[in-house]
Scaffold this active site. Structure first.
Site, mmCIF file in Angstrom:
data_model
loop_
_atom_site.group_PDB
_atom_site.id
_atom_site.type_symbol
_atom_site.label_atom_id
_atom_site.label_comp_id
_atom_site.label_asym_id
_atom_site.label_seq_id
_atom_site.Cartn_x
_atom_site.Cartn_y
_atom_site.Cartn_z
ATOM 1 N N LYS A 42 0.842 -1.214 0.000
ATOM 2 C CA LYS A 42 0.000 0.000 0.000
ATOM 3 C C LYS A 42 0.866 1.249 0.000
ATOM 4 C CE LYS A 42 0.899 1.290 4.467
ATOM 5 N NZ LYS A 42 1.721 2.465 4.805
ATOM 6 N N VAL A 76 11.027 -4.430 3.016
ATOM 7 C CA VAL A 76 10.859 -4.698 4.450
ATOM 8 C C VAL A 76 11.079 -3.402 5.240
ATOM 9 C CG1 VAL A 76 11.767 -6.029 6.399
ATOM 10 C CG2 VAL A 76 11.634 -7.073 4.129
ATOM 11 N N ALA A 77 10.196 -3.144 6.222
ATOM 12 C CA ALA A 77 10.255 -1.918 7.038
ATOM 13 C C ALA A 77 10.349 -0.691 6.137
ATOM 14 C CB ALA A 77 11.428 -1.970 8.026
ATOM 15 N N GLY A 78 9.562 -0.699 5.050
ATOM 16 C CA GLY A 78 9.673 0.351 4.038
ATOM 17 C C GLY A 78 8.518 1.324 4.006
ATOM 18 N N ASP A 119 -2.426 -1.695 10.186
ATOM 19 C CA ASP A 119 -2.534 -1.716 8.721
ATOM 20 C C ASP A 119 -3.010 -3.062 8.185
ATOM 21 O OD1 ASP A 119 -1.579 0.853 8.737
ATOM 22 O OD2 ASP A 119 0.384 0.370 7.887
HETATM 23 O O1 C5P Z 1 -0.413 -1.122 14.840
HETATM 24 P P1 C5P Z 1 1.020 -1.372 14.618
HETATM 25 O O2 C5P Z 1 1.591 -2.408 15.544
HETATM 26 O O3 C5P Z 1 1.384 -1.675 13.206
HETATM 27 O O4 C5P Z 1 1.753 -0.007 14.959
HETATM 28 C C1 C5P Z 1 3.147 0.068 15.112
HETATM 29 C C2 C5P Z 1 3.479 1.302 15.933
HETATM 30 O O5 C5P Z 1 3.133 2.482 15.187
HETATM 31 C C3 C5P Z 1 2.690 1.417 17.220
HETATM 32 O O6 C5P Z 1 3.349 0.754 18.270
HETATM 33 C C4 C5P Z 1 2.660 2.918 17.442
HETATM 34 O O7 C5P Z 1 3.883 3.368 18.007
HETATM 35 C C5 C5P Z 1 2.596 3.480 16.037
HETATM 36 N N1 C5P Z 1 1.213 3.805 15.619
HETATM 37 C C6 C5P Z 1 0.594 4.918 16.150
HETATM 38 N N2 C5P Z 1 -0.681 5.234 15.769
HETATM 39 C C7 C5P Z 1 -1.332 4.483 14.858
HETATM 40 C C8 C5P Z 1 -0.721 3.349 14.285
HETATM 41 C C9 C5P Z 1 0.568 3.034 14.683
HETATM 42 O O8 C5P Z 1 1.178 5.612 16.985
HETATM 43 N N3 C5P Z 1 -2.555 4.830 14.494
#
Ligand code: C5P
Length: 306
Positions: free
Chosen positions: A11, A97-99, A138
């Site tokens: 995405k 990855v991590a991109g 996501d």
């Molecule tokens: O949800 P996910 O584990 O992919 O999110 C990774 C990190 O991104 C979370 O730990 C948070 O620090 C940050 N995040 C956020 N607000 C969001 C989505 C992600 O702060 N809406």
């Protein structure tokens, strides 16, 4: 032995508006997701245990232990079904990855769809979406595909209408960025600037551009509130963005939390020319041309369903 294969798209966020930091450590978002034709493939094969192996260009950067989001997804699905199931997952990795292109989320979504089919669970899409939301913000969009606006953490989705295809080039940077670190950097920059963080709002002009297939307006409206933080952490990306603009990109933006940069092109040929030019940059590990929107993952059996 029969197996189930799914292709899951990457995405790009065409609008990523980040609201104030919440008590749970997340941020409320307006996150307009757009699935593009860069795919990871997840193959689920019968096995006694849940295991994973990764092949492809970025394979060496993907964990194959409990940190792998596809393993977590398969386990969460088995738990939801209330039984012990096994599957060996082979991930053919094409998404960086991590991109900032939801590669890990794509693999998790792929594992959910593939194992739901392999194990004959027949769980409805809504159940998979619920499990997906617990795996990561996501992951629900990676299940859905197309174009959608996400609110809350980004996991509450409404599909958006689009016309035709949009053409993109992606500049893949050397190394990755941690999403959590980019959000934390964004918070620090906002705090030191002393700005009141507004509640995120949908950009109606951007939605209209998606709906009518107006690439020029979409390019001009691309926004990403994480971009300033990503550029602070990786200043060399400024050069990548400038290079794409110099090649006539309709819009240039860091993709999600980066460090991949996304460039909207006028058509497929322009996207390929952009990718060719970007691939020459020392700041760029690889460049890809792609189009969107593309649909989310669908399962297919490699031999007749048992
Ligand atoms: O949800 P996910 O584990 O992919 O999110 C990774 C990190 O991104 C979370 O730990 C948070 O620090 C940050 N995040 C956020 N607000 C969001 C989505 C992600 O702060 N809406």
């Amino acid at each position: 032995m029969s197996s189930v294969t799914v292709r899951v798209p990457a995405k790009v966020n065409v609008q990523l508006s980040v609201g104030p930091l919440r008590d749970d450590g997340y941020h409320d978002l307006v996150n307009v997701f757009h699935a593009v034709s860069v795919f990871d493939e997840v193959v689920a094969k019968e096995s006694d245990h849940i295991t994973v192996s990764v092949v492809g260009e970025w394979a060496d950067q993907v964990p194959v232990d409990d940190g792998n989001l596809a393993i977590q997804a398969a386990r969460a699905l088995a738990k939801h079904a209330g039984r012990t199931y096994g599957a060996h997952l082979v991930i053919h990795k094409s998404i960086p990855v991590a991109g900032g292109m939801a590669g890990g989320s794509a693999d998790a979504a792929g594992a959910l769809v593939a194992c739901n089919e392999l194990w004959g669970l027949g769980l409805p899409f809504e159940d998979l979406m619920e499990i997906a939301g617990d795996l990561g913000s996501d992951v629900p969009f990676s299940l859905l595909g197309g174009t959608a606006v996400g609110t809350g953490r980004g996991e509450q989705l409404s599909e958006l209408p689009t016309t035709g295809s949009f053409h993109w080039a992606f500049a893949v940077a050397q190394g990755g960025l941690s999403t959590a670190e980019v959000y934390a950097q964004c918070d620090r920059q906002r705090e030191s600037a002393g700005v009141e963080v507004p509640w995120p709002q949908v950009d109606d002009a951007l939605l209209e551009a998606l709906s009518t297939g107006d690439a020029a307006t979409l390019g001009a409206r691309l926004t990403n509130d994480l971009q300033a933080a990503a550029l602070t952490l990786r200043p060399e990306l400024v050069r990548t963005l400038d290079a794409g603009r110099a090649e006539g990109a309709l819009g240039a933006i860091v993709s999600g939390s980066g460090p991949t940069c996304a460039f909207l092109a006028a058509d497929a040929d322009h996207a390929q020319r952009l990718a060719d030019a970007l691939s020459q940059l020392p700041t760029c590990r690889a460049a890809l041309a792609a189009h969107g929107p593309v649909p989310g993952p669908r399962p297919s059996w490699s031999s007749p369903r048992p």
